[in-house]
Scaffold this motif. Structure first.
Motif: not given
Length: 131
Positions: A15-23, A38-39, A78-79, A116-122
């Motif tokens: 869900q987080l990655l879907r939101e990041m993709t949408d954002e 930031r993403i 799809s993720v 990376r460092n507990e956060a997802w990055h594109l």
């Protein structure tokens, strides 16, 4: 050993990655370089079709108006997650211009994320035109 109960579930991560993709798509249309930055990871790579493929050049193209996205509709996202790497795929319909040239159409997209460092990055985006 880390407490696994404090780790997000696979569904929460998807869900987080879907939101990041949408954002990211919304920020692209808005031309918001700060939010895109930031993403995106520092070593971000855009695979197609821009001349400047790294994060700095991509954001510069967006904020300078070299790239202008009038709309971007994303569907069928799809993720898939493999440890610290994830891939989001989908289809885009977009009206956009690069250096005055119209590249509007339909695209199959792939966003690659890294934890990376507990956060997802594109870390990478690929957009392939489809007919």
């Amino acid at each position: 050993m880390p407490d696994e109960s404090s780790q997000p579930s696979k569904i929460e991560t998807e869900q987080l990655l879907r939101e990041m993709t949408d954002e990211w798509a919304k920020d692209l249309v808005r031309g918001d370089g700060g939010a895109l930055g930031r993403i995106m990871a520092e070593d971000f790579f855009f695979a197609y079709p821009f001349e400047g493929d790294d994060k700095e050049q991509f954001i510069d193209d967006i904020t300078s108006g070299e790239v202008k996205v009038e709309y971007l509709n994303r569907e069928n996202v799809s993720v898939r997650i493999w440890g610290n790497t994830a891939v989001a795929t989908g289809k885009d319909s977009a009206r956009w211009f690069y250096k005055g040239h119209d590249y509007s159409g339909h695209y199959k997209i792939m966003h690659v994320y890294s934890l990376r460092n507990e956060a997802w990055h594109l870390v990478s985006v690929q957009a392939c035109p489809i007919s």
